[in-house]
Write an enzyme that holds these catalytic residues in place. Structure first.
Site, mmCIF file in Angstrom:
data_model
loop_
_atom_site.group_PDB
_atom_site.id
_atom_site.type_symbol
_atom_site.label_atom_id
_atom_site.label_comp_id
_atom_site.label_asym_id
_atom_site.label_seq_id
_atom_site.Cartn_x
_atom_site.Cartn_y
_atom_site.Cartn_z
ATOM 1 N N HIS A 28 0.387 17.398 -0.857
ATOM 2 C CA HIS A 28 -0.083 17.836 -2.173
ATOM 3 C C HIS A 28 0.062 19.343 -2.287
ATOM 4 O O HIS A 28 0.127 20.066 -1.283
ATOM 5 C CB HIS A 28 -1.542 17.418 -2.410
ATOM 6 C CG HIS A 28 -2.555 18.228 -1.631
ATOM 7 N ND1 HIS A 28 -3.102 19.390 -2.109
ATOM 8 C CD2 HIS A 28 -3.102 18.028 -0.411
ATOM 9 C CE1 HIS A 28 -3.963 19.878 -1.221
ATOM 10 N NE2 HIS A 28 -3.977 19.074 -0.181
ATOM 11 N N CYS A 29 0.153 19.815 -3.547
ATOM 12 C CA CYS A 29 0.140 21.245 -3.813
ATOM 13 C C CYS A 29 -1.135 21.549 -4.601
ATOM 14 O O CYS A 29 -2.138 20.882 -4.417
ATOM 15 C CB CYS A 29 1.397 21.670 -4.561
ATOM 16 S SG CYS A 29 1.625 20.855 -6.151
ATOM 17 N N MET A 30 -1.106 22.524 -5.473
ATOM 18 C CA MET A 30 -2.317 22.894 -6.201
ATOM 19 C C MET A 30 -2.808 21.792 -7.133
ATOM 20 O O MET A 30 -4.003 21.568 -7.266
ATOM 21 C CB MET A 30 -2.055 24.164 -7.024
ATOM 22 C CG MET A 30 -2.048 25.429 -6.189
ATOM 23 S SD MET A 30 -3.675 25.832 -5.538
ATOM 24 C CE MET A 30 -4.573 26.140 -7.061
#
Length: 503
Positions: A28-30
């Site tokens: 995942h990212c932000m």
């Protein structure tokens, strides 16, 4: 979101992406849950978009499900646990018998999708930028946390409050940035297939105080010289040296020889080459950014704010991440991020105008109402992929709003009032706690707020008056069932749906 709700969200997502067996990677990212999939055709896009926690989906090198900040960091480990619990023999989501395709059909669909995505996105340059992003994105939570603490500490210092506490807060805020090169080196080696700790060990040379006693290129080195760029280059070099050693060093002595040669050879090149060269590049980046905004601020802001959304579409925005990080490391803040954040303001203004113009389109209006709060906080994917991009012309007018907001902030930079951010990641209203600049915080916040307001207003009026043709209003301004995806609705209209392909 409570833990049981996070698990429920993960449990709802899992069968809709083809089950555990269909997932090859989870990250995942932000804002996005990023899934590697064995067979893209097993994904039920419409059912995923209908989940309450899902703000949208994006298909890139990975399948990306937009959950928003905070939520994605909690749902990801739940999904990872479910995939692990299911084991390698888990079956994909069963299809209903009357619609179940044959194995040959599934294989053909998957191959076609895979080849189409490869042809469009898997260019060497874009793949390189993704690897760079994979190095820096995991650092964003620490940058945000330390940046907020730094801003709070600065406020206390200016007000002369709690003098016994501010040194401790300064240590918390600065400790990570002092050693960020080590984390960059670790992540770089991991990304390029080396041993992460060796990448970190070589990068640690850059921040070691003892390098002040070493002379290279006729001058003394300074701790931190070269910064994150030097750390990145050092770790990449270490990775290639390590891989070379693995091929030629006998297994019996590999555990002794390979790490020693990796650190020794990469370390020597780092000390007597990379630190100086990367230091010159880093200094050039800071000088160029300052010159650009000091001399062409309004124009630079116009261009940067107006083109950021298309850059995001093309994946080219990832090239800015090491530049932001370098500026933060050098100056304490990046002057580029507040300008780029204006693209989100233009998007919000555009969405409000779409809401006003399409008074009878229940589907799009419902999507806008649910996505606007996230948009104000800087999460733009739901509005981009659910509203403006499928419609075509509103995406362009959203860019106009971003350009206007960027020009406003750039204009004040020309006057000597710089607006910066102490971390990367957030935008919109969420960027206020991270603001910093060369003047007092009140003025910095006022300029940024003014840029947001300009972006909202110009994005709104540009979209309201120029975002729709007469035919688009006739086609789209109908009573559409709220359960229908606005993207699907837009795709039913040939002209607006295809417009973004030319952007």
């Amino acid at each position: 979101m409570a833990p049981d709700k996070n698990r429920a969200t993960a449990a709802a997502i899992l069968p809709l992406v083809g089950g555990a067996k269909n997932i090859t990677s989870v990250a995942h990212c932000m804002t996005r849950l990023r899934l590697g999939l064995a067979d893209r055709s097993l994904v039920d896009d419409d059912a995923l978009k209908a989940l309450p926690a899902v703000m949208g989906v994006v298909e890139d090198d990975t399948y990306q499900i937009v959950l928003g900040p905070g939520t994605v960091a909690r749902v990801t480990p739940e999904l990872e646990a479910m995939v692990a619990e299911s084991g390698p023999d888990a079956e994909p989501r069963p299809e209903t018998p009357e619609h179940a395709p044959t194995a040959a059909e599934l294989a053909a669909q998957g191959a076609a999708i895979k080849e189409a995505r490869k042809a469009k996105n898997a260019t060497p340059f874009k793949l390189f930028l993704r690897r760079i992003a994979n190095i820096f994105v995991p650092l964003i939570p620490a940058l945000i946390g330390c940046g907020i603490i730094a801003g709070f500490n600065g406020l206390l210092v200016n007000l002369e409050w709690l003098p016994s506490i501010t040194p401790a807060l300064a240590a918390m805020a600065s400790g990570f940035m002092a050693l960020i090169a080590v984390f960059v080196g670790y992540n770089t080696a991991k990304e390029f297939g080396g041993t992460p700790i060796l990448g970190g060990a070589v990068a640690a040379i850059i921040v070691y105080a003892g390098v002040a006693n070493i002379e290279a290129f006729g001058q003394k080195l300074s701790p931190g010289q070269g910064g994150v760029l030097g750390a990145l280059g050092a770790a990449v070099l270490a990775t290639y040296i390590e891989k070379w050693c693995r091929k030629w060093v006998p297994e019996a002595v590999d555990v002794l020889v390979t790490p020693t040669l990796t650190v020794l050879l990469a370390g020597l090149v780092t000390i007597f080459g990379l630190m100086f060269l990367a230091g010159e590049v880093s200094t050039g980046i800071g000088t160029a950014a300052d010159w650009l905004l000091d001399n062409t601020g309004a124009f630079a802001g116009l261009v940067l704010g107006g083109l950021f959304l298309p850059l995001v579409m093309l994946g080219l925005h990832q090239a800015l991440i090491p530049i932001h990080t370098t500026l933060i490391e050098q100056q304490g803040f990046t002057v580029l991020l507040p300008i780029l954040a204006m693209a989100g303001a233009g998007q919000v203004g555009c969405a409000i105008a779409v809401y006003k113009r399409l008074r009878h389109n229940t589907s799009i209006r419902t999507t806008i109402k649910s996505a606007l709060p996230a948009g104000f906080l800087g999460v733009g994917e739901p509005l981009i992929y659910g509203v403006s991009l499928p419609l075509g012309r509103p995406f362009v007018t959203a860019c106009v709003g971003g350009a206007a907001g960027g020009a406003f902030i750039g204009f004040f930079s020309m006057l000597g009032d710089k607006v910066g951010s102490t971390a990367i990641g957030p935008s919109g209203w969420a960027l206020f706690p991270l603001l910093d600049g060369n003047k007092n915080l009140g003025l910095t916040a006022a300029i940024y707020a003014g840029g947001l307001l300009i972006g909202y207003l110009v994005g709104f009026f540009a979209t309201y008056f120029f975002g729709f043709s007469k035919q688009m209003l006739v086609d789209l301004n109908a009573d559409v069932d709220a359960g229908e995806s606005p993207t699907a609705r837009a795709e039913a209209e040939p002209t607006p749906a295809k417009a973004p392909a030319t952007i």
